[in-house]
Design an enzyme around this catalytic site. Structure first.
Site, short mmCIF file in Angstrom:
data_model
loop_
_atom_site.label_atom_id
_atom_site.label_comp_id
_atom_site.label_asym_id
_atom_site.label_seq_id
_atom_site.Cartn_x
_atom_site.Cartn_y
_atom_site.Cartn_z
CE LYS A 23 -11.12 -49.33 1.35
NZ LYS A 23 -11.70 -48.77 0.12
CE1 TYR A 49 12.67 -34.61 22.64
CE2 TYR A 49 10.68 -35.62 21.74
CZ TYR A 49 11.97 -35.73 22.27
OH TYR A 49 12.53 -36.96 22.40
#
Ligand SMILES: *Cc1c(COP(=O)(O)O)cnc(C)c1O
Length: 366
Positions: free
Chosen positions: A37, A263
């Site tokens: 999965k 940033y």
């Protein structure tokens, strides 16, 4: 053309080694279901399932129908159990020869009716029992209802019954797990006595295989272990690391005292330093929580901490004391321990690290 130089390498010989390690823990007759999965735990569903099919695993499991359809379209022939099917795609699931886990009265009745309308015979399906996780599944008190519905019909065939351990990795919860195993056995007994045959029984995930041999039953569901992880760090050394994430240095900067990097001036330099910019960021699944020195990567054999804030497409690292040039390789992880260190840095578990890398990162098998 993929311009992104970051690559997730999948070592197939390590998968084979790990599969054989788990097989060595099982009786010869015990089947192996490989859980693929979530794009095979964030690796590559087709690379993994093609390889595992060559290794003769008995079953695959995926979470949703579309994950199974991807495998079928690529030619996978092994039976596929869909763990969490949805009512609105059961028809599609049948069209692609996928096998549903029926976990509630609603989806069970809907599927029986559908199988009847489509005039199917002995279509394989699976029933999940809730023995404590309280996530999906029938209660033991539902067995009479289930048996009533299953008798006098031949459109579906109960191939397997299964349950899921709540804390297979936690040896402090041994008593709880043993009670779950007992309850599952008694559910099975009451079904078998009326059905007249014994469906395949399965209950163990990776840690269940290691910790609860009495819960191997007829098949085990192996997921994370294929990638080299168990709950026991000592055992991990018997396993091989499968996934390695590698990138390259895009640019090197000399940074003066007092300058900031990244940033919001997330890092202020206390010394003259050398930084490297890497082409991986939080949009690739490189968590922002790795920033501010919480995680490191490896450049030419040395650890280089992340500095400042992780950007969407890039991250900066401190390479002041490392001989390196633009274009040099950077290893983000290449061992189980590296992956566990990243998980720790982000206060999470290996499963979440593996399944987070987005499809901007190229996958290759080696
Ligand atoms: C994901 C999953 C597994 C695999 O668990 P691992 O710990 O990765 O081995 C097994 N069974 C079910 C029902 C699952 O959802």
């Amino acid at each position: 053309m993929n311009n992104n130089p970051t690559v997730l390498e999948i070592d197939l010989s390590a998968i084979e080694h790990n599969l054989n390690f788990f097989r060595s823990k099982l009786h010869k007759a015990t089947k192996v279901l490989a859980v693929v999965k979530a794009s095979a735990y964030g690796s590559d569903p087709l690379i993994l399932s093609n390889f595992l099919e060559q290794q003769h695993v008995d079953y695959f499991a995926v979470a949703y129908a579309d994950e199974g359809i991807t495998l079928r379209k690529a030619g996978i022939k092994t039976p596929i159990l869909v763990l969490h099917p949805q009512i609105n795609n059961l028809e599609l699931l049948i069209e692609y020869n996928l096998e549903p886990n029926l976990y509630s009265k609603k989806i069970f009745l809907y599927f029986l009716d559908l199988a009847n309308r489509l005039k199917l015979t002995a279509y394989p399906m699976h029933l999940k029992f809730n023995t404590g996780l309280n996530r999906l599944g029938f209660k033991s008190s539902d067995t009479d209802f289930l048996l009533e519905q299953l008798k006098n019909q031949d459109s579906v065939y109960l191939y397997s019954i299964f349950s899921h351990l709540v804390a297979s990795e936690d040896c402090n919860e041994k008593e709880y797990s043993i009670n779950q195993i007992k309850e599952f056995k008694s559910i099975s007994d009451s079904l078998v006595s009326v059905l007249g045959y014994r469906p395949v029984m399965h209950m163990s995930n990776t840690s269940g295989i290691i910790n609860y041999p009495e819960a191997h039953f007829d098949m085990v569901r192996l997921g994370l272990g294929l990638f080299g992880f168990t709950n026991d760090p000592k055992l991990n050394s018997n396993l091989k690391n499968v996934l390695s994430l590698k990138t390259v240095i895009s640019q090197i900067h000399q940074v003066d005292i007092g300058e900031s990097v990244g940033y919001n001036r997330g890092f202020i330099s206390q010394k003259e330093m050398k930084t490297a910019t890497l082409p991986i960021g939080h949009a690739d699944g490189f968590f922002r929580s790795f920033g501010q020195g919480r995680a490191s990567v490896e450049v030419n054999g040395q650890k280089a901490p992340i500095i400042g804030n992780v950007c969407m497409d890039m991250v900066m690292i401190d390479v002041s004391n490392i001989q390196c040039e633009e274009g040099d390789q950077v290893i983000i992880f290449d061992s189980q321990q590296d992956i566990l260190d990243l998980a720790n840095a982000a206060s999470t578990i290996s499963y979440e690290i593996l399944t987070s890398f987005t499809n901007r990162i190229k996958r290759i098998s080696i």
